[in-house]
Structures are given as structure tokens and as C-alpha cells.
Design a protein around this motif. Structure first.
Motif, short mmCIF file in Angstrom:
data_model
loop_
_atom_site.label_atom_id
_atom_site.label_comp_id
_atom_site.label_asym_id
_atom_site.label_seq_id
_atom_site.Cartn_x
_atom_site.Cartn_y
_atom_site.Cartn_z
N PHE A 164 0.85 -1.18 0.00
CA PHE A 164 0.00 0.00 0.00
C PHE A 164 0.89 1.24 0.00
CE2 PHE A 164 -3.44 -2.77 1.40
CZ PHE A 164 -4.53 -2.22 0.73
N GLY A 165 0.58 2.17 -0.89
CA GLY A 165 1.32 3.42 -0.97
C GLY A 165 0.47 4.59 -0.54
N LEU A 166 1.05 5.47 0.30
CA LEU A 166 0.34 6.62 0.82
C LEU A 166 0.95 7.91 0.29
CD1 LEU A 166 -0.57 4.37 2.81
CD2 LEU A 166 -0.53 6.11 4.61
N SER A 167 0.08 8.82 -0.14
CA SER A 167 0.53 10.17 -0.51
C SER A 167 0.41 11.11 0.66
CB SER A 167 -0.31 10.71 -1.68
OG SER A 167 -0.12 9.94 -2.84
N CYS A 168 -0.70 11.01 1.37
CA CYS A 168 -0.96 11.91 2.50
C CYS A 168 -1.30 11.10 3.75
CB CYS A 168 -2.09 12.87 2.14
SG CYS A 168 -2.78 13.79 3.53
N CYS A 169 -2.36 10.32 3.65
CA CYS A 169 -2.81 9.54 4.80
C CYS A 169 -3.46 8.25 4.31
CB CYS A 169 -3.78 10.35 5.65
SG CYS A 169 -5.24 10.88 4.75
N VAL A 170 -3.92 7.44 5.26
CA VAL A 170 -4.45 6.12 4.91
C VAL A 170 -5.72 6.24 4.07
CG1 VAL A 170 -5.93 5.87 6.94
CG2 VAL A 170 -4.89 3.84 5.91
N ALA A 171 -6.40 7.40 4.11
CA ALA A 171 -7.61 7.57 3.31
C ALA A 171 -7.34 7.57 1.82
CB ALA A 171 -8.31 8.88 3.71
N ASP A 172 -6.12 7.95 1.39
CA ASP A 172 -5.81 8.00 -0.04
C ASP A 172 -4.90 6.85 -0.47
OD1 ASP A 172 -3.19 8.60 0.66
OD2 ASP A 172 -3.39 10.73 0.30
N GLN A 184 5.48 -9.40 8.52
CA GLN A 184 5.06 -8.08 8.07
C GLN A 184 6.04 -7.04 8.59
OE1 GLN A 184 0.80 -6.63 8.33
NE2 GLN A 184 1.73 -5.27 9.84
N PRO A 185 6.52 -6.13 7.74
CA PRO A 185 7.47 -5.11 8.20
C PRO A 185 6.86 -4.21 9.26
CG PRO A 185 7.37 -5.20 5.79
CD PRO A 185 6.24 -6.03 6.30
N LYS A 186 7.72 -3.61 10.07
CA LYS A 186 7.26 -2.67 11.09
C LYS A 186 6.48 -1.54 10.45
CE LYS A 186 7.69 -0.23 15.07
NZ LYS A 186 6.84 -0.55 16.20
N THR A 187 6.96 -1.07 9.29
CA THR A 187 6.24 -0.07 8.51
C THR A 187 5.79 -0.73 7.22
OG1 THR A 187 7.65 1.66 9.42
CG2 THR A 187 6.35 2.24 7.50
N PRO A 188 4.55 -1.23 7.16
CA PRO A 188 4.11 -2.00 5.99
C PRO A 188 3.83 -1.15 4.76
CG PRO A 188 2.31 -1.76 7.54
CD PRO A 188 3.52 -1.18 8.20
N TYR A 189 3.60 0.15 4.95
CA TYR A 189 3.27 1.00 3.81
C TYR A 189 4.51 1.60 3.20
CZ TYR A 189 -1.26 0.84 6.21
OH TYR A 189 -2.41 0.41 6.83
N VAL A 190 4.38 2.02 1.94
CA VAL A 190 5.45 2.77 1.27
C VAL A 190 4.89 4.15 0.93
CG1 VAL A 190 6.72 0.79 0.36
CG2 VAL A 190 4.78 1.70 -0.93
N TYR A 191 5.79 5.10 0.72
CA TYR A 191 5.35 6.48 0.58
C TYR A 191 6.01 7.13 -0.64
CZ TYR A 191 4.47 5.28 5.43
OH TYR A 191 4.07 4.62 6.56
N GLU A 192 5.33 8.11 -1.18
CA GLU A 192 5.87 8.85 -2.32
C GLU A 192 6.93 9.81 -1.81
OE1 GLU A 192 3.15 10.55 -5.07
OE2 GLU A 192 1.66 9.00 -4.75
N SER A 193 8.15 9.68 -2.35
CA SER A 193 9.23 10.58 -1.96
C SER A 193 10.12 10.79 -3.17
CB SER A 193 10.05 9.96 -0.81
OG SER A 193 10.56 8.71 -1.17
N TYR A 194 10.38 12.06 -3.45
CA TYR A 194 11.19 12.41 -4.61
C TYR A 194 12.35 13.30 -4.18
CZ TYR A 194 6.74 11.07 -6.70
OH TYR A 194 5.59 10.39 -7.04
#
Length: 321
Positions: A252-260, A311-321
Motif C-alpha cells: 500500500f502506498g500513501l501520498s498523505c494519509c491512509v484515506a488515499d 510483516q514489516p514494522k512499517t508496511p506502507y510505502v510512501y511517495e518521496s522524490y
């Protein structure tokens, strides 16, 4: 009058306790790292700001509740701020704030899983292409309206009615961004450099920092990476029309929060895939190829090695440039 002042002090005290409660809850989530289950790292400065503000306001409210000076208790703005509601109504109102605090401390944080994926589908360039085709259809619909406005409106009303009747299929996970939030644009230079690096590598290793970008690059040009070896970690899920040896490995990838949150995944094939159930986290290695799926040409991994992982401690990935 003194009894009224006592009641007002009590309400001020309760509001202060609630503010302190939210402060402690946010602090707990930050310290444990669980806050990243709800928001992207770039949103953390707002959480730090909220913690400080809630703490200050909570202390002020508690301090005011114990003051004997009328000018510190009332603002003398000409409005009666004393609570005229019944005890039951006050309890009901305060419960709306107290219950989330209590449940936040008592219950573990839930991580998004394949049940959400089933409603949203995994992120793929093919989905974006479908949206482009839909936009082209909308342009042709404008011509239809100009040719026969009345017939077009009748057809539109029937279409809207059908969609309302099927509203039970709408995902129950909110997709709205907070007011004023804008999705960060994908820098072309960053993607070009990362793609060149991926093409040169003997083995493409998906990192948490670039998971979203690397998945997107594969979707954009799957033929360019055909024959490349990839290595990545994610959870498994399946669409209903998948073959027995097919699954998607995703994050799961998040841009802002879990809602998106969006699902970024890649198709994979493995002869004994059935032994790995949905939501199972695995680390796999394999060779990229392309496969036709629902009239889309997608990248696919022929798995050569796979192992179950925690499962990783931080399961989500995030947009970072």
C-alpha cells in the motif's frame, strides 16, 4: 450562582482532560511508530504541531477550571457560556471524544489488507489508460448532446439511476484528501534517472523509498524490462479471475494519509502459488516478462525463489522524490 460556577469549572476541566488525552494518544502513536500506519512521513510536522497545541490548550483549560477569579473563568463577551444541557446530553457529547481516546490506547492499529484491495484494485498504468479512454468517450458524448439534447438527457437520467441502484458496490473506505492537500507531481527527471539505473542493474531490487516509483516505471514500459531479474517484498492478493498460479505481490502506498492509500503491485506466477494465502507477506525473486490481462499488457514475474517473511514494522510505502 456558586453552583453554576462549579458546574462550569467541571466542564472546563473535562475539556482540558480530553485535550490532554488526545495529546497522550498522538504522543504514543509517534513514539511507537504506529502513526505511520495512518499518515505519510511528510505529514509528521503537523502532528508535532498538534501535540504541542493540544498540550498547551489542555493545560490552560485545567488551570482555568481551578481558578477562583471570575475574569479567568468567563470571557465577559456578553454571551452566557455556562452549560445548560442535561447531564445525559453532556455525557453523550463528551463520549464522542473520550471513546476514540480509550479505543486508541486499548486496541491495536489495523493495517490495510487484501479486503481493501478487492474493492480498489491494484495500481497499474493500464488503469490510467482506461481513464484516458473514458475521457475520450466523454468528448464524444458532448457531440451526442449537441445533436439531440432531449434524447441525451433521458439516457443520462437512466444511467444515473442504474449507478444509484448499484451504490452498494461503492468502496466503504474514504478516498478524500484533507482540504487544501495537493498530490505531489511526479518529477520527470527523477523517473528518467531511476529508469536508467534500473535498466543498467543486473538485479532490480525494490526499495521502500522507491517502491512506488519503480512499480510505476515497470507499468509504463514493461517490454523494456523483459528478462530482467527483480527482487521485492510485499503481501499477496488475488483477483477473482486469476489463474491458480497467479497472484499479485504488492504494498500500500500513501501520498498523505491512509484515506488515499493505493495498492502498487506486480503480477507474479508460481506453480505452487496456492500454498501462499492472501495477505501473506513474502520476499521473492524472479524474472520479468509481459502478460496480457483484461486487454492490458502488464509486467509479470516468473518466480524463481520465494520465502515467507514477517510483516514489516512499517508496511506502507510512501511517495518521496
Amino acid at each position: 450562582m456558586e453552583n453554576q460556577n462549579s458546574q462550569y469549572r467541571f466542564h472546563i476541566y473535562i475539556r482540558g482532560i480530553i485535550l490532554i488525552g488526545f495529546t497522550l494518544l498522538m504522543t504514543k502513536l509517534v513514539v511507537t511508530g504506529d502513526m505511520l500506519h495512518f499518515i505519510a512521513p511528510k505529514m509528521m510536522p503537523f502532528i508535532y504541531f498538534a501535540i504541542v497545541v493540544f498540550l498547551i490548550l489542555g493545560i490552560i483549560q485545567i488551570w482555568r477550571s481551578g481558578s477562583k477569579k471570575r475574569e479567568e473563568l468567563y470571557c465577559d463577551c456578553g454571551v452566557d457560556h455556562t452549560s445548560g444541557s442535561s447531564p445525559l446530553k453532556s455525557i453523550a457529547v463528551y463520549s464522542l471524544f473520550v471513546i476514540p481516546i480509550i479505543t486508541g490506547f486499548l486496541f491495536p492499529e489495523v493495517v490495510l489488507d487484501s479486503s481493501v484491495v478487492a474493492k480498489r484494485g491494484f495500481k497499474s498504468l493500464a488503469v490510467n489508460e482506461e481513464k484516458i479512454n473514458e475521457n475520450e468517450d466523454e468528448t464524444s458524448e458532448a457531440d451526442e448532446y449537441l445533436q439531440d439534447p432531449e434524447a441525451y438527457m433521458e439516457e443520462l437520467e437512466e444511467s444515473v439511476g442504474d449507478k444509484v441502484a448499484q451504490s452498494s458496490n461503492i468502496p466503504d473506505v474514504p478516498l478524500e484528501h484533507p482540504e487544501g492537500f495537493e498530490i505531489q507531481e511526479q518529477p520527470e527527471e527523477f523517473y528518467a534517472q531511476l529508469k536508467a539505473k534500473m535498466l543498467k542493474a543486473d538485479t532490480i531490487v525494490f526499495t521502500e523509498e522507491n517502491y512506488i516509483a519503480m512499480t510505476t516505471i515497470l507499468d509504463e514500459d514493461p517490454d523494456a524490462f523483459s528478462g530482467k531479474t527483480v527482487e521485492l517484498t510485499g503481501f499477496i492478493f488475488r483477483e477473482e479471475d486469476f489463474e491458480e498460479d497467479q497472484f499479485v505481490i504488492a504494498r500500500f502506498g500513501l501520498s498523505c494519509c491512509v484515506a488515499d492509500a493505493s495498492v502498487f503491485g506486480t503480477l507474479a506466477t508460481l506453480p505452487d502459488a496456492k500454498q501462499y494465502g492472501d495477505d501473506q507477506w513474502v520476499k521473492l525473486k524472479g524474472t520479468l516478462s509481459t502478460v496480457a490481462y483484461q486487454d492490458w499488457m502488464l509486467p509479470s514475474i516468473s518466480v524463481s525463489s520465494i520465502e515467507a517473511v514477517e510483516q514489516p514494522k512499517t508496511p506502507y510505502v510512501y511517495e518521496s522524490y
